[in-house]
Design a protein around this motif. Structure first.
Motif, PDB file in Angstrom:
ATOM      1  N   ALA A 159      58.232 -17.458  32.294  1.00  0.00           N
ATOM      2  CA  ALA A 159      57.718 -18.413  32.491  1.00  0.00           C
ATOM      3  C   ALA A 159      58.584 -19.484  31.955  1.00  0.00           C
ATOM      4  O   ALA A 159      58.517 -20.749  32.177  1.00  0.00           O
ATOM      5  CB  ALA A 159      56.160 -18.563  31.603  1.00  0.00           C
ATOM      6  N   ASP A 160      59.305 -19.118  30.757  1.00  0.00           N
ATOM      7  CA  ASP A 160      60.166 -20.193  30.245  1.00  0.00           C
ATOM      8  C   ASP A 160      61.146 -20.669  31.264  1.00  0.00           C
ATOM      9  O   ASP A 160      61.852 -21.697  31.052  1.00  0.00           O
ATOM     10  CB  ASP A 160      60.793 -19.452  28.954  1.00  0.00           C
ATOM     11  N   GLN A 161      61.515 -19.781  32.131  1.00  0.00           N
ATOM     12  CA  GLN A 161      62.586 -20.102  33.367  1.00  0.00           C
ATOM     13  C   GLN A 161      61.911 -20.712  34.411  1.00  0.00           C
ATOM     14  O   GLN A 161      62.371 -20.731  35.480  1.00  0.00           O
ATOM     15  CB  GLN A 161      63.081 -18.912  33.707  1.00  0.00           C
ATOM     16  N   GLY A 162      60.785 -21.255  34.478  1.00  0.00           N
ATOM     17  CA  GLY A 162      59.963 -21.613  35.721  1.00  0.00           C
ATOM     18  C   GLY A 162      59.201 -20.735  36.473  1.00  0.00           C
ATOM     19  O   GLY A 162      58.586 -21.401  37.469  1.00  0.00           O
ATOM     20  N   PRO A 211      53.437 -17.101  36.347  1.00  0.00           N
ATOM     21  CA  PRO A 211      52.795 -15.948  36.358  1.00  0.00           C
ATOM     22  C   PRO A 211      51.459 -15.625  36.768  1.00  0.00           C
ATOM     23  O   PRO A 211      50.619 -16.610  36.605  1.00  0.00           O
ATOM     24  CB  PRO A 211      52.627 -15.623  34.852  1.00  0.00           C
ATOM     25  N   LEU A 212      51.214 -14.599  37.601  1.00  0.00           N
ATOM     26  CA  LEU A 212      49.817 -14.647  38.482  1.00  0.00           C
ATOM     27  C   LEU A 212      49.465 -13.290  37.998  1.00  0.00           C
ATOM     28  O   LEU A 212      49.691 -12.259  38.376  1.00  0.00           O
ATOM     29  CB  LEU A 212      50.029 -14.757  39.897  1.00  0.00           C
ATOM     30  N   VAL A 213      48.315 -13.146  36.917  1.00  0.00           N
ATOM     31  CA  VAL A 213      47.692 -11.808  36.618  1.00  0.00           C
ATOM     32  C   VAL A 213      46.345 -11.707  37.413  1.00  0.00           C
ATOM     33  O   VAL A 213      45.439 -12.380  37.203  1.00  0.00           O
ATOM     34  CB  VAL A 213      47.328 -11.735  35.209  1.00  0.00           C
ATOM     35  N   GLY A 272      49.302 -23.304  29.151  1.00  0.00           N
ATOM     36  CA  GLY A 272      48.663 -24.416  29.642  1.00  0.00           C
ATOM     37  C   GLY A 272      48.145 -23.959  30.941  1.00  0.00           C
ATOM     38  O   GLY A 272      47.893 -24.821  31.960  1.00  0.00           O
ATOM     39  N   GLY A 273      48.291 -22.462  31.549  1.00  0.00           N
ATOM     40  CA  GLY A 273      47.691 -22.250  32.749  1.00  0.00           C
ATOM     41  C   GLY A 273      46.106 -22.132  32.774  1.00  0.00           C
ATOM     42  O   GLY A 273      45.412 -22.509  32.004  1.00  0.00           O
ATOM     43  N   GLN A 274      45.847 -21.589  34.185  1.00  0.00           N
ATOM     44  CA  GLN A 274      44.361 -21.396  34.514  1.00  0.00           C
ATOM     45  C   GLN A 274      43.867 -20.082  34.276  1.00  0.00           C
ATOM     46  O   GLN A 274      44.624 -19.216  34.746  1.00  0.00           O
ATOM     47  CB  GLN A 274      44.220 -22.034  36.074  1.00  0.00           C
ATOM     48  N   ASP A 320      49.551 -24.985  41.121  1.00  0.00           N
ATOM     49  CA  ASP A 320      50.090 -26.104  40.453  1.00  0.00           C
ATOM     50  C   ASP A 320      50.065 -25.892  39.152  1.00  0.00           C
ATOM     51  O   ASP A 320      50.550 -27.022  38.072  1.00  0.00           O
ATOM     52  CB  ASP A 320      49.680 -27.471  41.049  1.00  0.00           C
ATOM     53  N   SER A 321      49.479 -25.083  38.354  1.00  0.00           N
ATOM     54  CA  SER A 321      49.392 -24.998  37.220  1.00  0.00           C
ATOM     55  C   SER A 321      50.554 -23.915  36.607  1.00  0.00           C
ATOM     56  O   SER A 321      51.266 -23.298  37.490  1.00  0.00           O
ATOM     57  CB  SER A 321      48.064 -24.018  36.607  1.00  0.00           C
ATOM     58  N   THR A 322      50.876 -23.762  35.221  1.00  0.00           N
ATOM     59  CA  THR A 322      51.963 -23.147  34.809  1.00  0.00           C
ATOM     60  C   THR A 322      51.528 -21.513  34.765  1.00  0.00           C
ATOM     61  O   THR A 322      52.594 -20.717  34.272  1.00  0.00           O
ATOM     62  CB  THR A 322      52.113 -23.613  33.305  1.00  0.00           C
ATOM     63  N   GLY A 323      50.314 -21.153  35.185  1.00  0.00           N
ATOM     64  CA  GLY A 323      50.214 -19.510  35.168  1.00  0.00           C
ATOM     65  C   GLY A 323      48.498 -19.431  35.690  1.00  0.00           C
ATOM     66  O   GLY A 323      48.060 -20.497  35.261  1.00  0.00           O
TER      67      GLY A 323
END
Length: 483
Positions: free
Chosen positions: A99-102, A105-107, A123-125, A270-273
């Motif tokens: 995640a730090d590299q862009g 993640p999708l769990v 800051g994800g969903q 469009d979220s961070t995860g």
């Protein structure tokens, strides 16, 4: 002069030589210390996961960077190990490091609710599916929205793919209820019915739902009657009565609460995860777990396909994703549900989709517990196609079975097996320095993993979580006790 200094009058020797401190850093950081710096024989590409148990060198590993740098042929990883020895901790490090590299993640299907806090910290969903949450399997969702943006022939192709995905998912849900495959004509009618509903509702505020499809099968129009090669509506109803009953059973049974209405919350890439938490269904029947897991996987991969279609149309920038599938083998065991085939098709194209996969399970026995021999072979294919295999402590029997897929030496088998066995019977408790609460200490082998890549010797690695990672991922919170 001896190895410990000068001896004799005026000399001096050390009886005990102090061990000089060692530090790790990049060549940029330690270049001024030459020649007092030594290179590492371990890969320094990827997420720093820990240190080598044999040499102390830093070990870096992840599916995305190793694939980008040509170390592996496919961005897929299989993580094995007994419960409590660090499978999910390893995965948390992968999620945060990438995640730090862009990488997003999708769990997909967090059966134990272990990753929600991690995704929230990014800051994800976090979607909690299973209780008072609905998922409309006829909703074109992200693929439909992308098709509208793309327009023209490209949009029409994507809209057709969304339709076929919905038809596949409805078919699979009925197979879960029936525990047997549908007839070819039934699949055709489902496809035809969904097409009619989507065409009627195209441009409407809300897409059709499963109850709409069930109603259509009992109130068919002339096109649907002809598709069934029926001469009259009565003949159609008589021939399709098993299909209509299956749809009603799907809606009136335990699955109806989840699949009978409009989608409560859509997955947002469009979220961070993203984490789809399905821990609410962990104690439900296998049918419920299989259906919701299948729908979750389909929604996740559909969203990725939609994002990639926008990139190809020049409407968005390319993103990369890390798909995490934990405890995935439990619902796969349902005979006749077709989940093994579905997941097999999804994961074969991960390289072309810009997706890295992490599959997590306890041992290969989980993959071999399918009722069908064909499903067993396909399930073993997940392990065979995984370029990286990471194993924490396991029994020797399980490790020998793993060695048939990724060859392990006898020394490696003995070493990894020793990580699953405590050294003695002494009680081991630890105290939180901030709260004063006590809890069971991690097992001696916790965090120790063997990273296997092809025929290479495995890298024995100790993973140590930071304090921040421990706060986000503490699987022993229910065992806290006051002093």
């Amino acid at each position: 002069m001896g190895p410990r200094g000068w001896r004799g009058p005026g000399g001096g020797a050390w009886d005990l030589l102090p061990v000089p401190p060692s530090y790790r850093g990049t060549s940029v950081q330690v270049c001024g210390l030459w020649p007092f710096a030594g290179g590492s024989g371990r890969p320094l590409v990827g997420v720093p996961v820990g240190h080598d148990l044999e040499t102390g060198a830093t070990v870096c590993c992840d599916v995305i960077n190793w694939f980008r740098h040509g170390l592996i042929s496919s961005p897929s990883m299989l993580v094995l190990g007994l419960q409590g020895l660090g499978k999910s901790s390893w995965t948390v490090r992968q999620i945060l490091g990438l995640a730090d590299q862009g990488v997003i993640p999708l769990v997909l299907g967090d059966m134990k609710g272990e990753y929600g806090a991690v995704i929230e910290a990014l800051g994800g969903q976090v979607m909690r599916l299973g209780e008072n949450q609905r998922l409309n399997v006829l909703d074109p969702g992200a693929m439909g929205a992308a098709a509208d943006r793309i327009g023209g022939e490209g949009g029409a192709i994507l809209r057709e793919q969304a339709l076929q995905r919905s038809a596949m998912l409805v078919t699979a849900l009925i197979q879960i209820v029936r525990r047997q495959p549908l007839a070819d004509w039934e699949t055709t009618l489902i496809n035809k019915g969904i097409r009619q509903l989507l065409e009627r509702r195209h441009g409407a505020q809300e897409p059709p739902t499963l109850p709409d499809l069930a109603y259509l099968m009992t109130h068919p129009d002339p096109d649907l009657v002809r598709a069934a090669l029926a001469g009259t509506v009565e003949e159609f109803l008589d021939a399709t009565k098993p299909l209509a009953r299956s749809l009603e059973a799907l809606l009136d049974g335990p699955l109806g609460r989840t699949f009978s209405g409009q989608t409560t919350e859509r997955l947002r890439l469009d979220s961070t995860g993203v984490c789809v938490d399905v821990s609410a269904i962990r104690r439900h029947s296998d049918d419920v777990k299989a259906a919701i897991m299948l729908a979750t996987w389909s929604e996740g991969y559909a969203s990725v396909e939609a994002a990639n279609a926008l990139v190809e149309a020049g409407l968005d920038t390319q993103k990369h994703y890390l798909m995490v599938m934990d405890e995935m083998w439990e619902p796969l065991r349902i005979e006749g549900a077709g989940l093994v085939d579905k997941l097999d098709g999804l994961t074969r194209l991960n390289r072309n989709d810009g997706v890295g996969n992490i599959f997590i399970t306890h041992s290969l026995k989980d993959m071999e517990s399918m009722a069908s021999l064909a499903d067993v072979k396909k399930a073993r294919g997940f392990a065979e196609r995984s370029s990286i295999v990471v194993t924490a402590g396991l029994a020797k029997e399980d490790l020998r079975a793993l060695s048939e897929v990724k060859r392990m030496s006898e020394v490696e088998i003995a070493t990894v097996a020793s990580w699953s066995t405590p050294a003695g019977w002494k009680q081991r408790m630890i105290r939180d320095p901030q709260t004063g609460q006590t809890r069971p200490a991690p097992p001696p082998g916790a965090g120790k993993v063997l990273i296997k890549l092809g025929e290479r010797a495995g890298i024995q690695t100790q993973v140590t979580l930071t304090a921040a990672e421990m706060d986000l991922h503490d699987t022993n919170t229910r065992w806290l006790s006051t002093p």
